[in-house]
Design a protein around this motif. Sequence first.
Motif, PDB file in Angstrom:
ATOM      1  N   SER A 170      -5.887   2.835   0.136  1.00 49.41           N
ATOM      2  CA  SER A 170      -4.620   2.414  -0.456  1.00 49.41           C
ATOM      3  C   SER A 170      -3.417   2.738   0.426  1.00 49.41           C
ATOM      4  CB  SER A 170      -4.439   3.065  -1.831  1.00 49.41           C
ATOM      5  OG  SER A 170      -4.221   4.448  -1.678  1.00 49.41           O
ATOM      6  N   ARG A 202       0.152  -2.531  -4.397  1.00 54.42           N
ATOM      7  CA  ARG A 202      -0.712  -1.742  -5.299  1.00 54.42           C
ATOM      8  C   ARG A 202      -0.115  -1.706  -6.698  1.00 54.42           C
ATOM      9  NH1 ARG A 202      -1.043  -1.285   0.401  1.00 54.42           N
ATOM     10  NH2 ARG A 202      -3.130  -0.641   0.915  1.00 54.42           N
ATOM     11  N   LYS A 238      -1.020  -4.718  -8.512  1.00 54.90           N
ATOM     12  CA  LYS A 238      -2.412  -4.827  -8.930  1.00 54.90           C
ATOM     13  C   LYS A 238      -2.757  -3.826 -10.025  1.00 54.90           C
ATOM     14  CE  LYS A 238      -4.813  -6.716  -5.163  1.00 54.90           C
ATOM     15  NZ  LYS A 238      -5.760  -6.458  -4.087  1.00 54.90           N
ATOM     16  N   PRO A 280     -12.520  -1.549  -4.015  1.00 59.16           N
ATOM     17  CA  PRO A 280     -11.839  -1.809  -5.289  1.00 59.16           C
ATOM     18  C   PRO A 280     -10.476  -2.459  -5.047  1.00 59.16           C
ATOM     19  CG  PRO A 280     -12.759   0.405  -5.258  1.00 59.16           C
ATOM     20  CD  PRO A 280     -12.941  -0.152  -3.879  1.00 59.16           C
ATOM     21  N   PRO A 281     -10.155  -3.512  -5.787  1.00 66.30           N
ATOM     22  CA  PRO A 281      -8.980  -4.339  -5.463  1.00 66.30           C
ATOM     23  C   PRO A 281      -7.656  -3.610  -5.614  1.00 66.30           C
ATOM     24  CG  PRO A 281      -9.890  -4.971  -7.586  1.00 66.30           C
ATOM     25  CD  PRO A 281     -10.864  -4.005  -6.984  1.00 66.30           C
ATOM     26  N   GLN A 282      -7.570  -2.680  -6.551  1.00 66.05           N
ATOM     27  CA  GLN A 282      -6.264  -2.071  -6.811  1.00 66.05           C
ATOM     28  C   GLN A 282      -5.810  -1.182  -5.666  1.00 66.05           C
ATOM     29  OE1 GLN A 282      -9.068  -1.200  -8.172  1.00 66.05           O
ATOM     30  NE2 GLN A 282      -9.155   0.913  -8.854  1.00 66.05           N
ATOM     31  N   LEU A 283      -6.706  -0.943  -4.704  1.00 67.13           N
ATOM     32  CA  LEU A 283      -6.357  -0.110  -3.558  1.00 67.13           C
ATOM     33  C   LEU A 283      -5.796  -0.949  -2.421  1.00 67.13           C
ATOM     34  CD1 LEU A 283      -9.646   1.955  -3.391  1.00 67.13           C
ATOM     35  CD2 LEU A 283      -7.606   2.423  -4.727  1.00 67.13           C
ATOM     36  N   LEU A 284      -5.977  -2.251  -2.507  1.00 60.71           N
ATOM     37  CA  LEU A 284      -5.745  -3.098  -1.333  1.00 60.71           C
ATOM     38  C   LEU A 284      -4.512  -3.975  -1.502  1.00 60.71           C
ATOM     39  CD1 LEU A 284      -9.438  -4.234  -0.895  1.00 60.71           C
ATOM     40  CD2 LEU A 284      -8.308  -2.278   0.155  1.00 60.71           C
TER      41      LEU A 284
END
Lengths: 674, 135, 274
Positions: free
Chosen positions: A607, B78, B81, C256-260
């Motif tokens: 992230s 982020r 999302k 995992p998408p929420q990290l990207l």
Amino acid sequence: MSPTKRPKERIGVYVCHCGSNIAGVVDVAEVSAWAGKELEQDGVVVARDYKFMCSSLGQELIERDIKEKGLTRVVVAACSPHLHEPTFRAACARAGVNPYLFEMTNIREQDSWVTTDKIEATKKAKALIAAAVGRVAYQKPLESLYVPIDPNVLVVGGGVTGIQAALEIANSGQHVYLVEREPSIGGHMAQFDKTFPTLDCSACILTPKMFDAGNHKNITLLTWSEVEKVEGYIGNFTVTIRKRARYIDESLCTGCGVCWEKCPKKVVDPVFEAGLGYRKAVYVPFPQAVPKYPVIDRENCTYYLKGTCKACEKFCPTGAIKFDQQDEILTVKVGNIILATGYDLFDARKIPNYGYGRLPNVFTSLEFERMTNAAGPTLGKVVLRDGVTQPKSVAIIHCVGSRDKNYNNYCSGICCMQSLKFAHLVKEKTGGEVYQFYIDMRTPGKTYDEFYQRIIQEGANMIRGKVAEITDTARHPSEEGKLIVQVEDTLVGKQRRIPVDMVVLSAGLEARADAKEVAQKFGISCSADDWFIERHPKLDPVATMTDGVFVAGACQGPKDIPASVAQGAAAAARVLSIIGQGEIEIEAATAIVDEATCVGCKECIASCPYQAIQYLEDKGKAYVQEALCKGCGTCVGTCLPKSISLKHFTDEQIVAEMIGAMQTMKSFETVEAA
Amino acid sequence: MYEPKIIGFLCNWCSYRGADTAGMARMKYPPNVKIIRVPCSGRISPELVLRTFREGADGVMVLGCHIGDCHYSTGNHRTAKRMPVLKKLLEYSGIESERLYINWVSAAEGEKFATVIKDFTEQISALPPFVETMK
Amino acid sequence: MSDRLSSLRETIEKILPDVDGVIALRTGPGGIVAPYLFSKEHPGELAELALWPKEPVPDTLKIILRAHPDAKLAIVCRGCEERGIVEMFKHAQFSLENVTLIGLQCDQQEVESCQCFKPFTVHAKLTVGQPVEGVRDPLMAKVMAMSQPEKLAFWKEEFSHCIKCYGCRNICPQCFCNICALEDEKWVETGRLPMPNPSMYHMVRAMHMTAKCVGCHECEETCPADIPMAVQFRLIARDVKEMFNYEPGAVMDQKPPQLLVLEEGEYENTGLPH
């Protein structure tokens, strides 16, 4: 969070009147009395209001209280922290309180200036102060981190901007890597014949600079090269550069030119000659090219296509042709980077009604530049596409692809002046009629408007109107064989059809087609039009949000030569001032991993927008490289066990701030209900 | 009629400055939103938002830089999302998902900021107090 | 069931000589079925091989690999367990370099019992049994059909039974953190039962299950109060699939998408303002 866990701190609260800016709406005396009484349990030992907290007397007030009352934390309720946070942090530091133990809350821009009701504004100020007091007790002292600066500099782009930047830095004694994608430096300016408004010869002023850059002992010139990868941070970048194979051994080549003389393969030159002229398969783009070494165009070279020829190799007197040469990958270390990657010309084919690419005698501005250049494909003669006929009348269309919602909204800035220059050159070289079609004339530079007046004097016809169409379909015998420019002359208020022999489209400037990709590589951002974004449009025009990466010239937005050169020099000055510091302070509020609780799931690593987090294989834990961390806290928002935290924006601090605001708001409700 | 209690988490670089811009232009808006400054909207974890509701907030705002203009390049990606998922969870839990508001306000958009605050305050005022609905 | 059992036994017997051990279920003393490490030293134990009930074997794999990182292992896993293993692998909880997956496809009866959406493996090279179609948990539709106040009342009622035993978290193969946000007073109120509404415990947990829950139902199975908490995870999983095209456990190297960063077109799916 329970009050019992709250750290015991001695907090001072200072409420600023800001003259009447705050005090005119917020009851500051009431607010400070309230804070002294109601927030005592949270550690407030003194609360004062003062006319101007930011004045030296105001600051002294804080410093005295720190010393006399033993304050360990300070809260100032005043204007935006973007304005005076540094002021009060410095005051705290002078009195021996770490600057990060200070908190500022904004009761001017975000309260007194935006709230009509004085009672409501006063209540809001209380809630904001309670929030700041809530948070400040949890704040921790932080020390700034310093990293040494590698004095080497990377300049990307060898146009006039990049050359200027490189020379400034090299002349100061620092080393520069100047990377250029094309075989020679020089950029767009090398393609021009004359420059506005002085009409001095472009090559005459540029060539000496190119030569200096090519021969400077402090400049490593890497042409026919591209940056592939950038890692690291300000002061410590590692840059990977691909030096493409020229198929020429530079240590042997003398630049004598025999190879391109003997090369049998003629190729249209789409880059330097804008498609108007030819070059060989082995070539230097223009005679004054720096460096002097040619490149072999592998896609067009007969040897690479058919396996035979090698004429260049046969005739080369020094044996410098190396058909088996490979790309070289270089890794260089630099402390700062200047991007001067320039612009692309708007592709006039996108406007079908102007006929470029369909009507032969419609030319782009760059084609026209090449045509007027004495060293260009027509040897400086202004002729039609047939190569011989001199036009008797020329139309020059402004704003092609600029100020047009279908293409680019912005003004490309240079086209008016460029078009005036074209008008002068047409007059000078052909004596023919010139028509300028413009929306508005924009000539704000030094002596620019004087140039405009001069061109009018020279007899150019100025027609205000956005050209609707350029056609070869005649409606009248006088239009036969001509290009007809259909336009509403908005000064006369009439539709006009003007037959001409030649049309020049003053195409706008666009960001490089790969600007987004380049921005990503260097970690900077692009605007909606793909221009690189500067740190501040007025006060920090060549820095970017990424420390150590600067932008200069037309890659940041359309610019003429003087502005580009000024920016190149400005970026060099910014870089030199950083090098001069020797080391640089980096963000103190960085993220930190608690190894004891980190489960090594790598979510924070994925992230992080800056690749600042590493995975320690041996421990199976995440690790933040402080120098790379910019302190955004995206990792903290991600981490499930909350093993990673952001200094100065910890969960404890933010939750305490939120609770401070919430509890105050709730207390008003209770009072009102009672 | 009650005074809704709203917490706004604003990124330091765009939205917080947007709020300053609104102030400098003396635009008026309701006082209900209390702003908490964070470096980036990406700093806001779902836990922080949930904790704010637990504390009795009637609404929570998360404002960040426009996508593509994030001071931290892609921190707000982020946010874009994470927060929609949290809104969905609120919905599935029977909590009005409009109590959580996400938008992008640049430093220049003072007027947008004032409008966003006005609209959200109105929207939340139309709902019953959060704590009441949880009883 | 006996067919699958004997063919599973054959598969294990075949691979057993080449590995240090095979993780599968065994009927132990007293008829208790539990995960067990079968080894070539004791081939006779395979007579006690079992298929059912399901146990959280991804955790067993992690425990053994943590103690013996270089061990060459095989593991019998169902679709959900395979997804769990893949997610743990993605989160660097162990390496799968020396691990052979033996996919055990669930039969119709098992699918009905679990209301499983995807009762088969997709990565395992060795498989036993014929894959059958998954089913949709009918509770998802039921919750979706409720009005907002109905949903609120439904969960208030369900969570009022929660005694905060943390069993759902403990059993979850994806809850592998050393410390847990659910134990932090900052996020979850301590010492209050029934828990205040809305339930911070269950909401924070649901957020932590985003793009992680593999639908193994272990949490619901273990819950002493029969709270159907995973319905929320499944509803969110459906959204994450729609918004970001991500399905936990489906693709080995998909993060995992929420990290990207947002991919082209993803923003439009988030429902956020433009």
